[in-house]
Scaffold this active site. Structure first.
Site, PDB file in Angstrom:
ATOM      1  N   HIS A  11      -2.598  -1.882   3.132  1.00 36.11           N
ATOM      2  CA  HIS A  11      -3.868  -1.681   2.443  1.00 36.11           C
ATOM      3  C   HIS A  11      -4.865  -0.910   3.307  1.00 36.11           C
ATOM      4  O   HIS A  11      -5.735  -0.206   2.789  1.00 36.11           O
ATOM      5  CB  HIS A  11      -4.451  -3.060   2.078  1.00 36.11           C
ATOM      6  CG  HIS A  11      -5.729  -3.011   1.298  1.00 36.11           C
ATOM      7  ND1 HIS A  11      -5.768  -3.028  -0.087  1.00 36.11           N
ATOM      8  CD2 HIS A  11      -7.036  -2.923   1.689  1.00 36.11           C
ATOM      9  CE1 HIS A  11      -7.024  -2.971  -0.502  1.00 36.11           C
ATOM     10  NE2 HIS A  11      -7.814  -2.912   0.562  1.00 36.11           N
ATOM     11  N   HIS A  50      -3.688   5.409  -2.298  1.00 34.18           N
ATOM     12  CA  HIS A  50      -2.931   5.747  -3.509  1.00 34.18           C
ATOM     13  C   HIS A  50      -3.455   7.049  -4.097  1.00 34.18           C
ATOM     14  O   HIS A  50      -4.568   7.494  -3.795  1.00 34.18           O
ATOM     15  CB  HIS A  50      -3.044   4.636  -4.557  1.00 34.18           C
ATOM     16  CG  HIS A  50      -4.372   4.606  -5.263  1.00 34.18           C
ATOM     17  ND1 HIS A  50      -5.528   4.181  -4.654  1.00 34.18           N
ATOM     18  CD2 HIS A  50      -4.722   4.974  -6.526  1.00 34.18           C
ATOM     19  CE1 HIS A  50      -6.531   4.264  -5.502  1.00 34.18           C
ATOM     20  NE2 HIS A  50      -6.085   4.754  -6.639  1.00 34.18           N
ATOM     21  N   ASN A  77      -8.055  10.870  -5.409  1.00 36.64           N
ATOM     22  CA  ASN A  77      -9.498  10.754  -5.214  1.00 36.64           C
ATOM     23  C   ASN A  77      -9.689   9.765  -4.070  1.00 36.64           C
ATOM     24  O   ASN A  77      -9.342   8.602  -4.191  1.00 36.64           O
ATOM     25  CB  ASN A  77     -10.185  10.201  -6.467  1.00 36.64           C
ATOM     26  CG  ASN A  77     -10.068  11.157  -7.639  1.00 36.64           C
ATOM     27  OD1 ASN A  77     -10.096  12.372  -7.457  1.00 36.64           O
ATOM     28  ND2 ASN A  77      -9.926  10.626  -8.828  1.00 36.64           N
TER      29      ASN A  77
END
Lengths: 319, 348
Positions: free
Chosen positions: A89, A142, A129
């Site tokens: 993460h 991601h 983005n």
């Protein structure tokens, strides 16, 4: 509601998708839906691409009826995938091991090939983005892929640009730009045998960077093994330089422009990647305001040669 | 390149008239269409071009097409076409039938020119303008079928067998002799048919069906049906190359056996009874030099490669590249119908 609506003023299709309104916004790591054990991904994984729970386009969209001959609608055929780069993460593209980015490139290749096999897909658009400044809703590393049922306007503009250049000069504009930039050197940020990353002469954003393959290839699947590895290196170097520019996580929009492969003129297209970062200084944003949004005319407050110089000077060692 | 013994540029400069043949010319944006009304008796030189720099495709199914540089000239509606070579030139001679046409296109790239040629054939030369409609598009899309499955052509028309396969979700195609037979199997649930004779009214009557024409030429099939069966044995390598280009407009199915399946995959042919190779993987055809064509492609496992076809030596050379990173893919379907594609290192 999920449908396409036609705008005759601009000859374009608008995607109306009430579902996207329900997407989660910046959840914490504990509630991250794409971490292992999260609501989307309960199982272990390395890299994954999956259909968005809140898609703008679907494989099986609901039926629609046009309201009249004036207000035309179409079904929202398409596929929207979320591409998770890693199960970690707390890293982003610049912090990922090069090997992981190389695997990511291979996965993009596979997604491109597979998505183009759908009969209703006309264009496959890979993008990321990064940062809340450009609307990223999750901080877990991601990107996304939209498989469109039509050719979006800017893609069409590029296709027409390639065609016009070929008609006038008999060559490919990217091939010509690359040859000239490699000769001049002044806007180049990073160069390898097969790729060049540069701030384009025609940059729209202050620190815009384009990554061009030197060879005329139309799409990711055409890249050789070596070229794919080099592309991974460029993505890492450019994003590292961005983060190093002001010592902060630099937001950007990363977009892959591949040929619309089902068109007969696909061979004119030259694959390229655009980084459009919204920042114009450490704490200042270059907004897409009225002029840019309304007219597609951009006012760049940064001289591209100066931006290239600043990015060149950012030293990166982590590879 | 010269057409009707004139330089191509002359047709673009001014309206053209000829005493010996009745001729009407239509200017399009980058094209000229010459419509000739012949009496079937005069045989004359239709076209001349330099052999060394010209792509020529003279197979009946593909029409007569010649491409030299940025110019394409194709013609249709001629009788007794003869192609002759002399002193480094290629000549085409023939007799115009009642409505013969020569289409000249000047454009950027062979693919664009080819597309324009077919569009002009449809729009200006009496060919149908309706684009093929796919079984897998729009309202007719059957969610239970995997669009990438093979199209299985049954030689037996046993209703029990058909029903069994349909229940298993297999895409079944049947040869049908007439509309009565078509109607019977349509009621059984078959949606793919191979026909020798296609009628336009089938489109309305069987709107969700996929029609493949058993025989016919590409130009007339392109606007009507969803696929065409061609006999690969009739084609030369050059013609296969062109068929690969045309295949972007209309799926071609191969009826011959024993052909090099790799070559067919590269060119994106659909192959009846085999896994249909829908083809985003075929990327480019280039003429490297006279008689040598190079086709870039990506294999089904995403390994980029090239094949070089040397027409003069009738040889095929393959270049493969093995990817250093090999990803294993596993696709899961969640309860809500979404696909999840897991990738990890390993051989798939």
């Amino acid at each position: 509601m999920l449908e396409l609506r036609y705008n005759p003023l601009t000859d374009e299709w608008i995607i109306v998708s009430a579902e996207t309104q329900r997407r989660p916004v910046q959840p914490s790591q504990q509630s991250c839906p794409i971490c292992v054990g999260g609501v989307e991904l309960p199982e272990e994984y390395d890299l994954i691409s999956f259909e968005n729970r809140f898609p703008a386009l679907k494989r099986n969209p609901p039926d629609v009826l046009s309201e009249s001959d004036i207000f035309l609608k179409k079904r929202s055929f398409g596929i929207c995938e979320v591409v998770v780069y890693t199960s970690r993460h707390d890293v982003a593209l610049p912090g990922m091991p090069l090997r992981q980015i190389e695997k990511l490139v291979e996965m993009w290749v596979d997604r491109t090939v597979e998505l183009f096999t759908y009969d209703f897909v006309e264009y496959v658009f890979i993008f990321e983005n990064r940062g809340k400044e450009v609307g990223a809703s999750l901080s877990h590393p991601h990107g996304q892929i939209y498989a469109f049922p039509f050719l979006p306007r800017r893609i069409l503009a590029k296709v027409e640009g390639f065609s016009k250049w070929r008609d006038q000069k008999g060559s490919c504009p990217v091939c010509d730009v690359v040859a000239e930039e490699v000769r001049l050197k002044k806007r180049i940020v990073f160069e390898t045998d097969s790729f060049v990353s540069l701030v384009p002469f025609y940059a729209r954003f202050p620190f815009e960077v384009h990554v061009y393959p030197k060879r005329h290839v139309t799409s990711l699947p055409e890249l050789t093994t070596l070229e794919r590895a080099e592309l991974a290196k460029h993505l890492k170097i450019i994003t590292l330089k961005y983060d190093g520019l002001y010592g902060q996580e630099f937001p950007y929009m990363m977009m892959f422009f591949q040929a619309p492969m089902k068109r007969l003129d696909a061979e004119l297209f030259h694959l390229h990647i655009e980084f459009n970062p919204p920042k114009r200084d450490k704490d200042k944003i270059k907004w897409m305001a009225s002029v840019e949004t309304g007219t597609w005319a951009f006012i760049n407050p940064m001289v591209p040669e100066q931006a290239a110089e600043m990015l060149r000077r950012v030293e990166v060692s982590e590879l | 390149m010269r057409v009707l013994k004139k330089e191509i540029s002359e047709f673009f400069q001014a309206p053209f008239a000829d005493d010996t043949i009745s001729l009407r010319n239509i200017h399009s944006k980058n094209a000229v269409i010459l419509k000739l009304k012949g009496n079937g008796e005069q045989r004359f030189e239709i076209l001349r071009c330099e052999r060394v720099s010209c792509w020529s495709f003279a197979q009946r199914a593909l029409r007569h097409i010649f491409i030299e540089g940025n110019t394409l000239a194709g013609f249709t509606g001629f009788e007794e076409i003869q192609i002759e070579e002399e002193a480094g030139h290629v000549y085409a001679f023939g007799k115009p039938l009642y409505e013969a046409s020569v289409v000249i296109v000047r454009g950027s790239g062979r693919l664009n020119s080819l597309k324009s040629f077919y569009e002009l054939l449809w729009n200006c030369c009496g060919f149908s303008t309706k684009m093929p409609r796919s079984l897998l598009m729009g309202d007719s899309f059957n969610e239970t079928l995997d669009r990438r499955d093979a199209l299985l052509v049954l030689s037996s028309k046993s209703e029990a067998k058909v029903k069994d396969l349909l229940e298993k979700g297999v895409r079944v195609a049947l040869h049908v002799e007439n509309e009565r037979e078509l109607d019977i199997f349509y009621r059984s649930g078959v949606r793919s048919f191979i026909l020798s004779d296609f009628k336009n009214e089938y489109r309305e009557r069987y709107a969700d069906c996929f029609f493949i024409l058993q025989e016919g030429d590409v130009a007339s099939a392109i606007g009507k049906v969803d696929g065409l069966i061609v006999d690969i044995k009739e084609f030369s390598l050059e013609e296969i190359v062109l068929a690969g280009l045309v295949n972007r407009l209309l799926p071609l199915y191969v009826s011959a056996e024993g052909v090099d399946s790799k070559l067919l995959d590269v060119l994106g042919f659909g192959a009846i009874g085999w896994r249909r190779c829908t083809n985003p993987v075929f990327t480019r055809i280039e003429q490297k030099r006279y008689g040598i064509y190079e086709i870039s492609y990506v294999s089904e496992t995403n390994v980029p490669g090239r094949v070089r076809i040397d027409v003069s030596k009738d040889s095929v050379e393959w270049f493969f590249e093995q990817s250093e990173i090999s990803l294993k893919k596993q696709t899961l379907e969640r309860e809500d119908g979404r696909y999840f594609h897991f990738y990890r290192e390993g051989v798939s």
